[in-house]
Each structure stands twice: as C-alpha cells, then as structure tokens.
Design a protein around this motif. Structure first.
Motif, PDB file in Angstrom:
ATOM      1  N   GLY A   1       6.512   9.189  10.430  1.00 16.81           N
ATOM      2  CA  GLY A   1       6.251   8.459   8.976  1.00 16.81           C
ATOM      3  C   GLY A   1       4.927   7.935   8.765  1.00 16.81           C
ATOM      4  N   VAL A   2       4.157   7.828   9.729  1.00 17.90           N
ATOM      5  CA  VAL A   2       2.678   7.207   9.785  1.00 17.90           C
ATOM      6  C   VAL A   2       1.567   8.255   9.403  1.00 17.90           C
ATOM      7  N   PRO A   3       0.849   7.998   8.333  1.00 14.87           N
ATOM      8  CA  PRO A   3      -0.057   8.950   7.691  1.00 14.87           C
ATOM      9  C   PRO A   3      -1.102   9.004   8.891  1.00 14.87           C
ATOM     10  N   ILE A   4      -1.575  10.149   9.339  1.00 12.26           N
ATOM     11  CA  ILE A   4      -2.633  10.289  10.243  1.00 12.26           C
ATOM     12  C   ILE A   4      -3.839  11.497  10.030  1.00 12.26           C
ATOM     13  N   GLU A   5      -3.592  11.871   8.667  1.00 11.52           N
ATOM     14  CA  GLU A   5      -4.563  12.529   8.305  1.00 11.52           C
ATOM     15  C   GLU A   5      -4.636  12.864   6.761  1.00 11.52           C
ATOM     16  N   LEU A   6      -5.669  12.811   6.065  1.00 11.91           N
ATOM     17  CA  LEU A   6      -5.834  12.937   4.507  1.00 11.91           C
ATOM     18  C   LEU A   6      -7.090  13.780   4.100  1.00 11.91           C
ATOM     19  N   ARG A   7      -6.849  15.172   4.039  1.00  6.35           N
ATOM     20  CA  ARG A   7      -8.111  16.042   4.152  1.00  6.35           C
ATOM     21  C   ARG A   7      -7.571  17.454   3.535  1.00  6.35           C
ATOM     22  N   LYS A   8      -8.506  18.148   3.212  1.00  6.17           N
ATOM     23  CA  LYS A   8      -8.451  19.510   2.678  1.00  6.17           C
ATOM     24  C   LYS A   8      -8.219  20.326   3.860  1.00  6.17           C
TER      25      LYS A   8
ATOM     26  N   ASN B   1       0.716  -0.992  -0.026  1.00  2.00           N
ATOM     27  CA  ASN B   1       0.154   0.093  -0.158  1.00  2.00           C
ATOM     28  C   ASN B   1       0.924   1.207   0.036  1.00  2.00           C
ATOM     29  N   ARG B   2       0.676   2.352  -0.901  1.00  3.75           N
ATOM     30  CA  ARG B   2       1.552   3.485  -1.009  1.00  3.75           C
ATOM     31  C   ARG B   2       0.678   4.582  -1.460  1.00  3.75           C
ATOM     32  N   LEU B   3       1.072   5.835  -0.748  1.00  2.60           N
ATOM     33  CA  LEU B   3       0.502   6.993  -0.962  1.00  2.60           C
ATOM     34  C   LEU B   3       1.710   8.057  -1.353  1.00  2.60           C
ATOM     35  N   LEU B   4       1.410   8.901  -2.342  1.00  6.25           N
ATOM     36  CA  LEU B   4       2.631   9.891  -2.539  1.00  6.25           C
ATOM     37  C   LEU B   4       2.188  11.317  -1.999  1.00  6.25           C
ATOM     38  N   ILE B   5       3.466  11.751  -1.415  1.00  6.49           N
ATOM     39  CA  ILE B   5       3.248  13.195  -0.826  1.00  6.49           C
ATOM     40  C   ILE B   5       4.453  14.088  -1.466  1.00  6.49           C
ATOM     41  N   ASP B   6       3.970  15.199  -1.683  1.00  7.41           N
ATOM     42  CA  ASP B   6       4.808  16.501  -2.115  1.00  7.41           C
ATOM     43  C   ASP B   6       4.820  17.266  -1.159  1.00  7.41           C
ATOM     44  N   CYS B   7       6.112  17.705  -0.458  1.00  5.02           N
ATOM     45  CA  CYS B   7       6.028  18.513   0.502  1.00  5.02           C
ATOM     46  C   CYS B   7       6.411  19.910   0.212  1.00  5.02           C
ATOM     47  N   ASP B   8       6.669  20.138  -1.004  1.00  5.66           N
ATOM     48  CA  ASP B   8       6.754  21.388  -1.352  1.00  5.66           C
ATOM     49  C   ASP B   8       5.457  22.037  -2.254  1.00  5.66           C
TER      50      ASP B   8
ATOM     51  N   GLU C   1     -11.720  10.689  -1.497  1.00  5.96           N
ATOM     52  CA  GLU C   1     -10.668  10.788  -0.420  1.00  5.96           C
ATOM     53  C   GLU C   1     -11.163  10.674   0.896  1.00  5.96           C
ATOM     54  N   GLU C   2     -12.076  10.782   1.274  1.00  7.85           N
ATOM     55  CA  GLU C   2     -12.779  10.499   2.633  1.00  7.85           C
ATOM     56  C   GLU C   2     -12.885   9.145   2.864  1.00  7.85           C
ATOM     57  N   ALA C   3     -12.905   8.397   1.833  1.00  8.56           N
ATOM     58  CA  ALA C   3     -13.139   6.733   2.025  1.00  8.56           C
ATOM     59  C   ALA C   3     -11.752   6.262   2.244  1.00  8.56           C
ATOM     60  N   VAL C   4     -10.829   6.780   1.315  1.00 10.57           N
ATOM     61  CA  VAL C   4      -9.469   6.636   1.451  1.00 10.57           C
ATOM     62  C   VAL C   4      -8.819   6.935   3.043  1.00 10.57           C
ATOM     63  N   ARG C   5      -9.441   8.111   3.580  1.00 12.15           N
ATOM     64  CA  ARG C   5      -8.963   8.530   4.639  1.00 12.15           C
ATOM     65  C   ARG C   5      -9.335   7.783   5.627  1.00 12.15           C
ATOM     66  N   GLU C   6     -10.634   7.143   5.642  1.00  7.79           N
ATOM     67  CA  GLU C   6     -11.172   6.202   6.633  1.00  7.79           C
ATOM     68  C   GLU C   6     -10.215   5.045   6.749  1.00  7.79           C
ATOM     69  N   LEU C   7      -9.772   4.393   5.546  1.00  7.62           N
ATOM     70  CA  LEU C   7      -9.207   3.294   5.540  1.00  7.62           C
ATOM     71  C   LEU C   7      -7.592   3.604   6.216  1.00  7.62           C
TER      72      LEU C   7
ATOM     73  N   LEU D   1      -7.043   5.556   8.333  1.00  9.00           N
ATOM     74  CA  LEU D   1      -7.233   5.706  10.105  1.00  9.00           C
ATOM     75  C   LEU D   1      -7.588   4.597  10.799  1.00  9.00           C
ATOM     76  N   GLU D   2      -8.249   3.429   9.990  1.00  3.82           N
ATOM     77  CA  GLU D   2      -8.616   2.087  10.722  1.00  3.82           C
ATOM     78  C   GLU D   2      -7.273   1.654  11.228  1.00  3.82           C
ATOM     79  N   ARG D   3      -5.961   1.869  10.675  1.00  7.19           N
ATOM     80  CA  ARG D   3      -4.692   1.345  10.808  1.00  7.19           C
ATOM     81  C   ARG D   3      -4.732  -0.368  10.690  1.00  7.19           C
ATOM     82  N   THR D   4      -5.613  -0.674  10.003  1.00  6.28           N
ATOM     83  CA  THR D   4      -5.723  -2.216   9.467  1.00  6.28           C
ATOM     84  C   THR D   4      -4.763  -2.623   8.466  1.00  6.28           C
ATOM     85  N   GLN D   5      -4.396  -1.729   7.826  1.00  4.39           N
ATOM     86  CA  GLN D   5      -3.326  -1.892   6.662  1.00  4.39           C
ATOM     87  C   GLN D   5      -2.011  -0.887   6.888  1.00  4.39           C
TER      88      GLN D   5
END
Length: 253
Positions: free
Chosen positions: A150-157, A128-135, A203-209, A211-215
């Motif tokens: 290093g762990v994603p804790i939020e994915l939202r506007k 499982n992988r997501l991409l981040i651009d810090c700039d 993205e809300e459903a992806v966020r929920e996935l 935050l479940e921390r099962t993956q």
C-alpha cells in the motif's frame, strides 16, 4: 484548499497544424473546454481558489476566462520559458504552493469523471493523496505508480527491471499535498532548477518527495472511473469516441 493547474505546454504530440496549435486545456468536448470542465469540477468540490500556470499562447486561455466571466477569476502565473519543461512551470508557481493550506496539483490536459475529483478532495485536511488507475494499458507513455504493501515506491514512466511491487497502476496526474508537503516539493523543484534540471518533467520532483518517506501519502484507487490524459492524436479520438460518451451518460443519471 488551492488548485494549481499546469497548462503551459504546447501539445506538439497532437500533431496539429501550426496555425491550429492551442493550449490543450482549450480542447473542447461537447461544447465545453477542458479548462471550463476543470473549473466546474473544482467549484462542485468547494474549491474556488485556482491558479493557472500558463505559457504557450496564454492569451487564448485568458480570452477563454473572459468569455466564461468566471468569478473569482483564477490567478495566472506565466512561465515564459515553458518549452524547457514542466519542472520550470511548477517552479513558477512556488508562491502558490507555499502560501499555506492544502493544494491540488493537476495536469490540465485530462478529461475525467467527477468521481476523480470527489476522490481527490474527500476527507478533511491535511492529507497527501495520489490517484491510481489499475486498469491501464502498459507501455512507455503512462506514468506508473508502483505500490508495496500500500506504500508508493515508484512513480515513473520507465521502471527498473529489479523493482519489486505488489500493485501497479497509472497515475491520473492529480495530486493533493498538505502545506508541509507542498513546501517541501517547492524546495525540491527549486533544487532541480538550480542544478540545471529544469527540463525534467515535474513528476520527477514528485517522485523524489514520495521516495523521501518524510510525508505520509495516501493512495486512492479510481479504477473504473472514466478519464483520459490527452497527449496524442489517438488520445483525442479516444476521448471523443469512448470517454466523453461515458461522461454524458453519467451526467444524465
């Protein structure tokens, strides 16, 4: 590995005249549509199985596929209620998400460098992988990824004021999911639709996935690789004036 490209929306925020509105994946840069660019990038990465989730003026996209004579021809899935939201579009491709193997979930309206694709598909399955651009330019529009250790804790506007993170960046809008994660995401999306939340962004459903921390989810940093998501007229101008020239230079090396 299977790529699912979400290309159902109208692109109203581009503010084009009604007679010139078209799916954003048909926007052309240097004579090539975003759709054609996606297909070439995926083929270069060894991904031949492509599913297009379509809605608005889908016949124009099918005509583009005819023009390209692309083989194997991408599978087309229609969301005839595309105006309700991208959760419903993702629900429409539930079969493609759950038929096995890793999937790539990709927004169609992105102009990007091949390093983005290389990073997305790198390594062996499953992952499982997501991409981040810090700039990135902060504001209300970017979908932000927040990390802690290093762990994603939020994915939202929109971020809550009390969130604590050590890294923040913008999501590119491309995700890679294992078979198990894709099936769980499909189940979450089905729950959104069943509970009257079909109008939500996917993205809300992806966020929920997340935050479940099962993956277990890897976060790959693509800062420095040119890309842009095209939502507004100013994005279209920037894509043409700033991002495309960088891609042209890279292609000549």
């Amino acid at each position: 590995m299977r790529a699912i490209i979400l290309a159902a929306g109208r692109g109203l925020r581009l503010l084009l005249p009604e007679d010139k509105q078209l799916p954003k994946c048909l926007l052309r840069f240097d004579g090539m549509s975003l759709l054609e660019r996606h297909l070439h990038m995926l083929r270069g990465a060894g991904v031949e199985e492509v599913v297009l989730a379509l809605g608005f003026r889908h016949e124009l996209i099918e005509a583009e596929l005819d023009r390209l004579a692309w083989q194997p021809r991408p599978e087309i899935v229609l969301n005839r209620r595309f105006e309700l939201g991208s959760v419903l579009t993702l629900h429409a491709v539930a079969d493609a998400m759950t038929r096995g193997g890793d999937i790539l979930l990709m927004d169609a309206d992105v102009l990007y460098d091949e390093r983005i694709m290389d990073t997305l598909v790198a390594g062996r399955s499953p992952v499982n992988r997501l991409l981040i651009d810090c700039d990135f330019e902060d504001g209300e529009e970017p979908v932000k990824i927040c990390l802690r250790d290093g762990v994603p804790i939020e994915l939202r506007k929109q971020l809550s004021a009390d969130i604590e993170y050590d890294t923040i960046g913008e999501s590119v809008g491309f995700f890679r999911f294992t078979q198990a994660a894709a099936r769980r995401l499909a189940a979450l999306v089905a729950g959104y639709v069943a509970s009257g939340r079909a109008q939500m962004p996917h993205e809300e459903a992806v966020r929920e996935l997340l935050l479940e921390r099962t993956q277990l989810v890897e976060v790959a940093d693509v800062t420095g690789a040119p890309w842009i998501e095209i939502d507004y007229a100013e994005d279209l101008l920037r894509a043409t004036k700033e991002v495309l020239p960088q891609l042209q230079v890279l292609a000549l090396r």
